[in-house]
Write an enzyme that holds these catalytic residues in place. Structure first.
Site, mmCIF file in Angstrom:
data_model
loop_
_atom_site.group_PDB
_atom_site.id
_atom_site.type_symbol
_atom_site.label_atom_id
_atom_site.label_comp_id
_atom_site.label_asym_id
_atom_site.label_seq_id
_atom_site.Cartn_x
_atom_site.Cartn_y
_atom_site.Cartn_z
ATOM 1 N NE ARG A 56 34.566 32.093 59.433
ATOM 2 C CZ ARG A 56 33.978 30.819 60.039
ATOM 3 N NH1 ARG A 56 32.995 30.852 60.360
ATOM 4 N NH2 ARG A 56 34.311 30.315 59.512
ATOM 5 C CE1 TYR A 57 36.845 34.683 57.148
ATOM 6 C CE2 TYR A 57 34.947 36.415 56.639
ATOM 7 C CZ TYR A 57 35.379 35.046 56.721
ATOM 8 O OH TYR A 57 34.652 33.797 56.045
ATOM 9 C CB THR A 106 37.503 74.835 55.219
ATOM 10 O OG1 THR A 106 36.642 74.506 56.014
ATOM 11 C CG2 THR A 106 38.192 73.928 54.177
ATOM 12 C CG HIS A 149 36.465 28.628 22.657
ATOM 13 N ND1 HIS A 149 35.548 30.216 23.147
ATOM 14 C CD2 HIS A 149 37.461 29.294 22.201
ATOM 15 C CE1 HIS A 149 36.245 30.886 22.083
ATOM 16 N NE2 HIS A 149 37.354 30.014 21.881
ATOM 17 C CD GLN A 155 33.848 73.202 52.165
ATOM 18 O OE1 GLN A 155 33.235 72.736 53.023
ATOM 19 N NE2 GLN A 155 33.832 74.537 52.452
ATOM 20 C CB SER A 211 33.396 17.216 52.123
ATOM 21 O OG SER A 211 31.931 17.338 52.981
ATOM 22 C CE LYS A 258 33.173 17.843 48.448
ATOM 23 N NZ LYS A 258 32.336 18.423 48.276
ATOM 24 C CB VAL A 259 40.923 18.731 50.031
ATOM 25 C CG1 VAL A 259 41.187 19.986 50.912
ATOM 26 C CG2 VAL A 259 41.232 17.428 50.996
#
Length: 492
Positions: A23-24, A137, A186, A262, A311, A317-318
């Site tokens: 998807r991404y 190595t 708060h 190592q 929506s 709605k956004v």
């Protein structure tokens, strides 16, 4: 239970298992050139080629030939030409060797054997196969290759994307530097600020992390099976191998590690991942705050800029999906980065292979962070500041001026004014647990018997104008957010 008739794992082209490669994919694709398995193998070949050139150019090995400019160009062209055909060749060799670094060695030896086709029969390259991987190595090659590809991912992809996000936040802070806003501590109404100042705080915090990340060290070593140069010293005792190794690592653009087992201990990776995770968490905090500001109406979402439908059932709605997506991906990235940092700094005695598997997950850790940054950048581009809801909230919270009145009373008392006793308690009686409107606040101020100039100053004050130096403080960003070129130059 069989859900479908077709086995999706057998379809061609192959279906992506993870959303980063499905998807991404378009967002994280730039990381493929740095952090994919193919990129790692290309970096391994690069290290092997440069080690071969380094040893012969500096005449470290008695009897070894010196390469011509054409032969050095041929060797380096192997990396430049690394593509689909070479990836397939390497995969075929690894299927036989069952060892990824050994496959790289054999791959390079085949290219040396084929050199006469390009350089003519007089080339010495077919005769230097035994110099390939000499005194190394697998970890000598791997640690350098990983350092190179991670450095490349940070410098070329992650850091520019993160810098753009911070720059966009800083730009928005400047645009909204004078827009007053009711602060909340708060969750309760508190001393007003400006929207720009709040955004500037985030830009400042993220900038500090960018500077740390841009200053990261990428360490490397090439000192043999247990870090002693044992085979080097017994085979070519007249060479100063620690000095040769240092020069080679620094030639690659890395910082030399003089003492290892190592393995190169990967501490630098843990440090880098901790800094990137901290950037993620600050950005995550910002995403949740922006989400809240959207819910309060302080930001309007531009549907066209967001590129979303909103929506599926409620057309009014956004949804703030860019910021919600960013939150989730930052959390996944941090979880992976934390695991990488915790695991990579440990190894049983000289060596175990837990780091081999762990490091193969560096890509998704960066990928989820990059995806989150992209979502936040696009999300910010789709926001419009709406001062009206902020102004309405401020006008409904005159009690926040209680702090200003209390402190002015204290200052007046110190200056010699009488009747200024118990300012905190008097303001608490007026404001705690109740809403105070403009008339009530001004009547209270006029009842205090303050010096005329102080009373006039307080009487003219409103929640919208009680923002202190907020506007001016945004200007601090001018000298704090560095140009991208300055950041990337630090990694060179």
């Amino acid at each position: 239970m069989v859900l479908m008739a077709h086995d999706l794992s057998s379809l061609s082209p192959a279906i992506a298992l993870t959303p980063l490669d499905g998807r991404y994919r378009s967002v994280v694709a730039p990381l493929v050139d740095s952090l994919s398995e193919a990129a790692l193998n290309r970096a391994r070949i690069h290290v092997e080629v440069e080690w071969l050139i380094h040893l012969t150019t500096h005449e470290v090995l008695p009897g070894a030939p010196t390469f011509s400019d054409a032969e050095i160009a041929y060797l380096r062209q192997i990396i430049e030409d690394f593509g689909a055909e070479e990836i397939a060749d390497l995969a075929e060799i690894e299927a036989e060797t069952r060892h990824d670094v050994k496959a790289v060695e054999y791959f390079l030896k085949r290219r040396l054997a084929a050199a006469p086709d390009a350089l003519g029969e007089d080339t010495v390259l077919p005769r230097v196969g035994e110099i390939v991987h000499i005194f190394c190595t697998s970890e000598d090659i791997n640690n350098l290759a990983y350092a190179l590809i991670i450095k490349d991912a940070v410098t070329c992809t992650w850091l520019p994307a993160a810098h753009r996000l911070v720059t966009d936040i800083a730009d928005l802070a400047h645009e909204a530097r004078s827009v007053p806003m009711l602060a909340r501590t708060h969750g309760q109404p508190a001393t007003p600020v400006t929207l720009g100042k709040e955004l500037a705080v985030t830009a400042y915090r993220l900038t500090r992390q960018l500077r740390r990340i841009a200053s990261a060290e990428y360490l490397g070593k090439i000192n043999g099976a247990t870090g002693t140069y044992g085979a080097h010293a017994i085979s070519v005792p007249e060479a100063d191998w620690p000095t040769i190794a240092r020069a080679f690592v620094e030639h690659l653009g890395l910082t030399f590690t003089p003492l290892t087992t190592q393995i190169e201990a990967h501490d630098w990776q843990a440090e880098l991942y901790a800094d990137i995770a901290r950037f993620n968490r600050i950005a995550h905090n910002f995403a949740t705050d922006v989400w809240t500001y959207i819910s309060l109406g302080y930001f309007r979402q531009n549907l066209a800029a967001q590129g979303s439908t909103g929506s599926s059932t409620m057309p009014h709605k956004v949804n703030p999906i860019r910021f919600e997506n960013a939150e989730a991906n930052m959390e996944i990235s941090c979880a992976l980065l934390d695991a990488l940092a915790a695991t990579l700094v440990t190894s049983r005695l000289q060596r175990d292979l837990t780091d081999s598997t762990t490091q193969r997950n560096v890509a998704p850790a960066f990928g989820h962070s990059l995806l989150a940054i992209d979502n936040m950048t696009r999300g910010l581009a789709g926001l419009d500041v709406d001062p009206e809801p902020m102004a309405a909230d401020l006008d409904g919270a005159w009690e926040v001026l209680g702090e200003a009145v209390q402190q002015a009373m204290r200052a007046a008392a110190i200056a010699g004014a009488t009747g200024m006793e118990d300012p905190y308690e008097r303001l608490k009686e007026l404001t705690r647990g109740r809403r105070v409107d403009a008339q009530a606040m001004r009547e209270f101020i006029s009842s205090l018997g303050m010096p005329a100039d102080v009373e006039a100053r307080l009487a003219a004050l409103t929640p919208a104008t009680y923002t202190g130096y907020a506007d001016r403080l945004v200007g601090e960003l001018d000298s704090l957010v560095p140009p991208l070129a300055e950041l990337t130059a630090r990694t060179e």
